[in-house]
Structure formats: structure tokens, C-alpha cells
Scaffold this active site. Structure first.
Site, PDB file in Angstrom:
ATOM      1  N   GLY A  20       0.772  -1.238   0.000  1.00  0.00           N
ATOM      2  CA  GLY A  20       0.000   0.000   0.000  1.00  0.00           C
ATOM      3  C   GLY A  20       0.803   1.288   0.000  1.00  0.00           C
ATOM      4  N   ASN A  22       1.799   3.091  -2.586  1.00  0.00           N
ATOM      5  CA  ASN A  22       1.212   4.073  -3.517  1.00  0.00           C
ATOM      6  C   ASN A  22      -0.068   4.670  -2.931  1.00  0.00           C
ATOM      7  OD1 ASN A  22       2.583   4.480  -6.260  1.00  0.00           O
ATOM      8  ND2 ASN A  22       2.779   2.266  -5.949  1.00  0.00           N
ATOM      9  N   MET A  98      -3.802  -7.094  -7.125  1.00  0.00           N
ATOM     10  CA  MET A  98      -3.309  -8.247  -7.869  1.00  0.00           C
ATOM     11  C   MET A  98      -4.435  -9.167  -8.355  1.00  0.00           C
ATOM     12  SD  MET A  98      -0.181  -7.508  -7.876  1.00  0.00           S
ATOM     13  CE  MET A  98       0.668  -8.973  -8.448  1.00  0.00           C
ATOM     14  N   ASN A 115      -4.502   2.830 -13.315  1.00  0.00           N
ATOM     15  CA  ASN A 115      -3.539   1.876 -12.751  1.00  0.00           C
ATOM     16  C   ASN A 115      -2.133   2.446 -12.872  1.00  0.00           C
ATOM     17  OD1 ASN A 115      -2.600  -0.671 -11.727  1.00  0.00           O
ATOM     18  ND2 ASN A 115      -2.035  -1.271 -13.798  1.00  0.00           N
ATOM     19  N   HIS A 117       1.807   0.903 -13.289  1.00  0.00           N
ATOM     20  CA  HIS A 117       2.536  -0.327 -13.601  1.00  0.00           C
ATOM     21  C   HIS A 117       4.034  -0.014 -13.577  1.00  0.00           C
ATOM     22  CE1 HIS A 117       3.151  -4.290 -15.241  1.00  0.00           C
ATOM     23  NE2 HIS A 117       4.014  -3.769 -16.089  1.00  0.00           N
ATOM     24  N   ASP A 153      -2.602  -4.476 -18.388  1.00  0.00           N
ATOM     25  CA  ASP A 153      -1.556  -3.450 -18.449  1.00  0.00           C
ATOM     26  C   ASP A 153      -1.507  -2.766 -19.816  1.00  0.00           C
ATOM     27  OD1 ASP A 153      -0.882  -4.014 -15.818  1.00  0.00           O
ATOM     28  OD2 ASP A 153       0.522  -5.582 -16.413  1.00  0.00           O
ATOM     29  N   GLU A 182       7.030   6.360  -8.770  1.00  0.00           N
ATOM     30  CA  GLU A 182       5.597   6.017  -8.731  1.00  0.00           C
ATOM     31  C   GLU A 182       4.871   6.929  -7.742  1.00  0.00           C
ATOM     32  OE1 GLU A 182       4.532   1.856  -8.332  1.00  0.00           O
ATOM     33  OE2 GLU A 182       6.467   1.220  -9.102  1.00  0.00           O
TER      34      GLU A 182
HETATM   35  C1  GRF Z   1       3.836  -1.043  -7.398  1.00  0.00           C
HETATM   36  O1  GRF Z   1       5.126  -1.281  -7.882  1.00  0.00           O
HETATM   37  C2  GRF Z   1       2.888  -0.818  -8.542  1.00  0.00           C
HETATM   38  O2  GRF Z   1       3.488  -0.218  -9.650  1.00  0.00           O
HETATM   39  C3  GRF Z   1       2.453  -2.212  -8.892  1.00  0.00           C
HETATM   40  O3  GRF Z   1       2.367  -2.884  -7.666  1.00  0.00           O
HETATM   41  C4  GRF Z   1       3.239  -2.269  -6.721  1.00  0.00           C
HETATM   42  C5  GRF Z   1       2.407  -1.914  -5.541  1.00  0.00           C
HETATM   43  O4  GRF Z   1       3.189  -1.417  -4.472  1.00  0.00           O
HETATM   44  N1  GRF Z   1       1.235  -2.204  -9.647  1.00  0.00           N
HETATM   45  P1  GRF Z   1       2.463  -0.725  -3.247  1.00  0.00           P
HETATM   46  O5  GRF Z   1       1.483  -1.748  -2.670  1.00  0.00           O
HETATM   47  O6  GRF Z   1       1.766   0.487  -3.733  1.00  0.00           O
HETATM   48  O7  GRF Z   1       3.551  -0.431  -2.271  1.00  0.00           O
END
Ligand code: GRF
Length: 203
Positions: A20, A22, A98, A115, A117, A153, A182
Site C-alpha cells: 500500500g 502508492n 493483484m 492503474n 505499472h 496493463d 511512482e
Molecule cells: C507497485 O510497484 C505498482 O506499480 C504495482 O504494484 C506495486 C504496488 O506497491 N502495480 P504498493 O502496494 O503500492 O507499495
């Protein structure tokens, strides 16, 4: 923006499956009064996702919908859709979620699922992006924010950031360098999309 024109905050539902980070970066951005969106729900398909605790500690409503409790992918997506609509979500933010969403679900949220990626799409859709970039001998890597379509994606890119691949990089060191980007570009891209959604809805 002026004090006479308070910005309408677009309602975000953030879907996670794990760490989590992001989501946390987005929640910190959304805590600023001028951010054009607010997180109204953090939802995970895994009850033990660390990000649920982070969100809850930040005072954000959370919900776990363990996908194994549903007989089919379609049943899970129906429950997901119901929860998001009950919370008045306008934009779905995938942040390390996921699960592949069914075409019916994606079609019912046109242009409203975003999203991030960890690769320079169209390079390396799917998993293990950093290991694949290193194996290919790439000199740079990065991340892409895109609208979600039925293909994995895929979908129009809204933002991209690049980082160098350095001598001695491992998938972990490269992932950490990309992750910092990110956390920077995802809240920015979501803010831009939220402003355009707010303008669309209010006319
Ligand atoms: C990130 O690298 C994102 O790009 C990918 O999954 C990862 C999630 O990381 N889709 P977090 O749970 O946000 O730390």
C-alpha cells in the site's frame, strides 16, 4: 483556484492487495486542502494487506473482500462493484491490486479506472518487470500510469517516469528507484484526471 470557487473533490476508491505504499503517497497528497480528490474507501482482496492498517490509521474507511469467499471471478467483481458504488466512488485507483478485473466490470466503469505499472509500457506488461528489464540489459526503467481497459496493463498512458539502470542493480534496488517515481507521478496523474472528471460532471 480561489476561495470563492472551492474545488469539488472527486471520490476515489483505492484497490490494494499488499503493502500500500502508492495508496499512502496518494493519501498524503489528498490530505492537502487543494487536492482535487479524496479517498473514500480503501478496499483489499486480502484481509491481511498491510495497506489496510496504514489507511485505517490515517482515518480512511477500509474494507476487505477476500476473493476466495466468492464462487467466481464474476461474483467477486459484483461484490466489488456494489461496495464501490455504495461508497459513491467516482474513480477507481488500482494500487498494487493483484486481481484481474472481468471485462464486464471494466466496461461498467469506462474511463474511470486508473492503474500504475512498474515498467515503461508497452514494455513488460505483467509480473517481474524489473528482473525482465535487467535481463534485457536495458539502460533505463520506469513506471507508467494508464487508464484500464480489458487487456492487461494496456490502455492509454497518462504519465510516465524514467530512471536509469545502474551498474550492480538488482531487481530490488531498481524497484526502489522506480517506486520513488511512482509515488510522485501517481498522485499527480490522479489529480489531473480528477480535475477533468469534476469538470465533466459539473459541466
Ligand atoms: C507497485 O510497484 C505498482 O506499480 C504495482 O504494484 C506495486 C504496488 O506497491 N502495480 P504498493 O502496494 O503500492 O507499495
Amino acid at each position: 483556484m480561489t476561495p470563492e470557487q472551492p474545488c469539488r473533490r472527486v471520490r476515489l476508491g483505492v484497490l490494494i492487495s499488499g503493502r500500500g505504499s502508492n495508496m499512502e503517497a496518494l493519501a498524503k497528497a489528498a490530505a492537502r486542502p487543494d487536492y482535487p480528490a479524496e479517498i473514500v474507501l480503501v478496499l483489499s482482496n486480502k484481509a491481511d494487506a498491510a495497506g489496510l492498517v496504514i489507511a485505517s490509521d490515517m482515518g480512511i474507511p477500509t474494507l476487505a473482500l477476500p476473493h476466495r469467499a466468492y464462487a467466481s471471478r464474476s461474483d467477486f467483481d459484483t461484490a466489488l462493484d456494489t461496495a464501490l458504488r455504495q461508497h459513491g466512488v467516482e474513480l477507481i485507483v488500482l494500487a498494487g491490486f493483484m486481481r484481474i478485473l472481468t471485462p464486464a466490470f471494466v466496461q461498467s466503469w469506462p474511463g474511470r479506472i486508473i492503474n500504475i505499472h512498474p515498467s515503461l509500457l508497452p514494455l513488460y506488461p505483467g509480473l517481474d518487470t524489473h528482473a525482465r528489464a535487467l535481463a534485457a540489459g536495458d539502460s533505463e526503467a520506469g513506471c507508467t500510469v494508464h487508464l484500464v481497459t480489458e487487456a492487461l496493463d494496456d490502455g492509454p498512458a497518462l504519465a510516465q517516469a524514467r530512471v536509469p539502470v545502474l551498474a550492480g542493480d538488482t531487481p530490488e534496488t531498481l524497484a526502489a528507484r522506480v517506486l520513488a517515481e511512482e509515488h510522485r507521478i501517481y498522485p499527480e496523474a490522479i489529480a489531473r484526471l480528477a480535475r477533468s472528471i469534476a469538470a465533466e460532471v459539473t459541466g
